[in-house]
Design a protein around this motif. Structure first.
Motif, PDB file in Angstrom:
ATOM      1  N   ASP A 179       5.424  11.813 -19.790  1.00 18.65           N
ATOM      2  CA  ASP A 179       5.050  10.979 -20.931  1.00 18.65           C
ATOM      3  C   ASP A 179       4.275   9.777 -20.409  1.00 18.65           C
ATOM      4  O   ASP A 179       4.760   8.654 -20.422  1.00 18.65           O
ATOM      5  N   ALA A 180       3.067  10.028 -19.932  1.00 19.30           N
ATOM      6  CA  ALA A 180       2.275   8.993 -19.277  1.00 19.30           C
ATOM      7  C   ALA A 180       1.872   7.886 -20.244  1.00 19.30           C
ATOM      8  O   ALA A 180       1.486   8.137 -21.373  1.00 19.30           O
ATOM      9  N   GLU A 181       1.989   6.660 -19.755  1.00 18.48           N
ATOM     10  CA  GLU A 181       1.544   5.499 -20.512  1.00 18.48           C
ATOM     11  C   GLU A 181       0.100   5.206 -20.127  1.00 18.48           C
ATOM     12  O   GLU A 181      -0.448   5.813 -19.219  1.00 18.48           O
ATOM     13  N   HIS A 182      -0.487   4.225 -20.797  1.00 18.38           N
ATOM     14  CA  HIS A 182      -1.864   3.839 -20.505  1.00 18.38           C
ATOM     15  C   HIS A 182      -1.999   3.396 -19.054  1.00 18.38           C
ATOM     16  O   HIS A 182      -1.192   2.629 -18.558  1.00 18.38           O
ATOM     17  N   MET A 183      -2.996   3.887 -18.376  1.00 12.02           N
ATOM     18  CA  MET A 183      -3.320   3.543 -16.989  1.00 12.02           C
ATOM     19  C   MET A 183      -2.203   3.881 -16.010  1.00 12.02           C
ATOM     20  O   MET A 183      -1.866   3.099 -15.138  1.00 12.02           O
ATOM     21  N   THR A 184      -1.602   5.046 -16.162  1.00  9.43           N
ATOM     22  CA  THR A 184      -0.649   5.555 -15.189  1.00  9.43           C
ATOM     23  C   THR A 184      -1.112   6.934 -14.760  1.00  9.43           C
ATOM     24  O   THR A 184      -2.024   7.505 -15.346  1.00  9.43           O
ATOM     25  N   VAL A 185      -0.477   7.441 -13.741  1.00 11.73           N
ATOM     26  CA  VAL A 185      -0.802   8.782 -13.281  1.00 11.73           C
ATOM     27  C   VAL A 185       0.108   9.753 -14.014  1.00 11.73           C
ATOM     28  O   VAL A 185       1.326   9.644 -13.959  1.00 11.73           O
ATOM     29  N   ALA A 186      -0.473  10.681 -14.728  1.00 10.76           N
ATOM     30  CA  ALA A 186       0.285  11.666 -15.494  1.00 10.76           C
ATOM     31  C   ALA A 186       0.711  12.804 -14.579  1.00 10.76           C
ATOM     32  O   ALA A 186       0.196  12.961 -13.476  1.00 10.76           O
ATOM     33  N   LYS A 187       1.663  13.588 -15.058  1.00 14.50           N
ATOM     34  CA  LYS A 187       2.110  14.752 -14.312  1.00 14.50           C
ATOM     35  C   LYS A 187       0.902  15.632 -14.016  1.00 14.50           C
ATOM     36  O   LYS A 187       0.083  15.880 -14.877  1.00 14.50           O
ATOM     37  N   GLY A 188       0.768  16.058 -12.797  1.00 15.21           N
ATOM     38  CA  GLY A 188      -0.382  16.853 -12.387  1.00 15.21           C
ATOM     39  C   GLY A 188      -1.445  16.021 -11.694  1.00 15.21           C
ATOM     40  O   GLY A 188      -2.441  16.546 -11.212  1.00 15.21           O
ATOM     41  N   GLY A 189      -1.263  14.694 -11.665  1.00 14.42           N
ATOM     42  CA  GLY A 189      -2.170  13.819 -10.930  1.00 14.42           C
ATOM     43  C   GLY A 189      -3.307  13.230 -11.721  1.00 14.42           C
ATOM     44  O   GLY A 189      -4.134  12.519 -11.182  1.00 14.42           O
ATOM     45  N   ASP A 195       0.822  -1.211   0.000  1.00 13.22           N
ATOM     46  CA  ASP A 195       0.000   0.000   0.000  1.00 13.22           C
ATOM     47  C   ASP A 195       0.857   1.262   0.000  1.00 13.22           C
ATOM     48  O   ASP A 195       0.609   2.193  -0.768  1.00 13.22           O
ATOM     49  N   SER A 196       1.886   1.286   0.840  1.00  7.47           N
ATOM     50  CA  SER A 196       2.768   2.459   0.914  1.00  7.47           C
ATOM     51  C   SER A 196       3.554   2.641  -0.376  1.00  7.47           C
ATOM     52  O   SER A 196       3.704   3.756  -0.874  1.00  7.47           O
ATOM     53  N   ALA A 197       4.046   1.526  -0.933  1.00  9.19           N
ATOM     54  CA  ALA A 197       4.817   1.595  -2.177  1.00  9.19           C
ATOM     55  C   ALA A 197       3.935   2.070  -3.329  1.00  9.19           C
ATOM     56  O   ALA A 197       4.367   2.875  -4.161  1.00  9.19           O
ATOM     57  N   MET A 198       2.694   1.592  -3.365  1.00 13.01           N
ATOM     58  CA  MET A 198       1.778   2.010  -4.428  1.00 13.01           C
ATOM     59  C   MET A 198       1.488   3.507  -4.332  1.00 13.01           C
ATOM     60  O   MET A 198       1.464   4.212  -5.346  1.00 13.01           O
ATOM     61  N   GLN A 199       1.311   4.006  -3.129  1.00 10.49           N
ATOM     62  CA  GLN A 199       1.085   5.443  -2.947  1.00 10.49           C
ATOM     63  C   GLN A 199       2.308   6.237  -3.396  1.00 10.49           C
ATOM     64  O   GLN A 199       2.175   7.264  -4.068  1.00 10.49           O
ATOM     65  N   ALA A 200       3.498   5.747  -3.043  1.00 10.73           N
ATOM     66  CA  ALA A 200       4.728   6.436  -3.440  1.00 10.73           C
ATOM     67  C   ALA A 200       4.866   6.458  -4.958  1.00 10.73           C
ATOM     68  O   ALA A 200       5.241   7.477  -5.549  1.00 10.73           O
ATOM     69  N   VAL A 201       4.535   5.336  -5.617  1.00 15.44           N
ATOM     70  CA  VAL A 201       4.609   5.259  -7.080  1.00 15.44           C
ATOM     71  C   VAL A 201       3.645   6.255  -7.708  1.00 15.44           C
ATOM     72  O   VAL A 201       4.007   7.001  -8.625  1.00 15.44           O
ATOM     73  N   MET A 202       2.418   6.294  -7.217  1.00 15.11           N
ATOM     74  CA  MET A 202       1.424   7.203  -7.788  1.00 15.11           C
ATOM     75  C   MET A 202       1.805   8.665  -7.561  1.00 15.11           C
ATOM     76  O   MET A 202       1.652   9.494  -8.459  1.00 15.11           O
ATOM     77  N   LEU A 203       2.321   8.989  -6.388  1.00 17.69           N
ATOM     78  CA  LEU A 203       2.745  10.365  -6.127  1.00 17.69           C
ATOM     79  C   LEU A 203       3.936  10.751  -6.991  1.00 17.69           C
ATOM     80  O   LEU A 203       4.004  11.857  -7.530  1.00 17.69           O
ATOM     81  N   TYR A 204       4.893   9.834  -7.134  1.00 20.48           N
ATOM     82  CA  TYR A 204       6.056  10.103  -7.985  1.00 20.48           C
ATOM     83  C   TYR A 204       5.593  10.346  -9.420  1.00 20.48           C
ATOM     84  O   TYR A 204       6.025  11.290 -10.073  1.00 20.48           O
ATOM     85  N   GLN A 205       4.694   9.476  -9.916  1.00 19.72           N
ATOM     86  CA  GLN A 205       4.187   9.640 -11.275  1.00 19.72           C
ATOM     87  C   GLN A 205       3.472  10.976 -11.436  1.00 19.72           C
ATOM     88  O   GLN A 205       3.621  11.652 -12.454  1.00 19.72           O
TER      89      GLN A 205
END
Length: 97
Positions: free
Chosen positions: A55-65, A39-49
């Protein structure tokens, strides 16, 4: 460690290791992630993204959230697949089956 400090210190290499751990459920040494680590790692990944993924890929968090969804056409283009919309894969007569 404060979240802001963690995100500022996270390099692309560290991000990739954490993202891979979240995807496969194991740390690079093979140790499974606990539910809390996942859970913590997933939150860190999403915040970093959300801060660095220009250059967001499909189903990722783009810059700006914003969550980035790519269309089928965009994905085909990204993977170098020709878009033959409307073309047939195969055609059979009824009695041939």
């Amino acid at each position: 460690m404060e979240l802001e400090t963690l995100l500022n210190a996270m390099t692309p290499e560290v991000y990739q290791r954490i993202a891979t751990a979240v995807e496969i459920g194991k740390w690079p040494d093979g140790t499974p992630l606990t539910e809390q680590q996942r859970d913590s790692a997933m939150q860190a990944v999403m915040l970093y993204q959300s801060r660095n993924n220009a250059d967001a890929e499909h189903m990722t968090v783009a810059k700006g959230g914003e969550i980035k969804f790519k269309s089928k056409t965009e994905l085909k283009r990204d993977f170098g697949i020709e878009d033959n919309t409307g073309s047939e894969i195969a055609r059979f007569e009824h009695n041939e089956l």
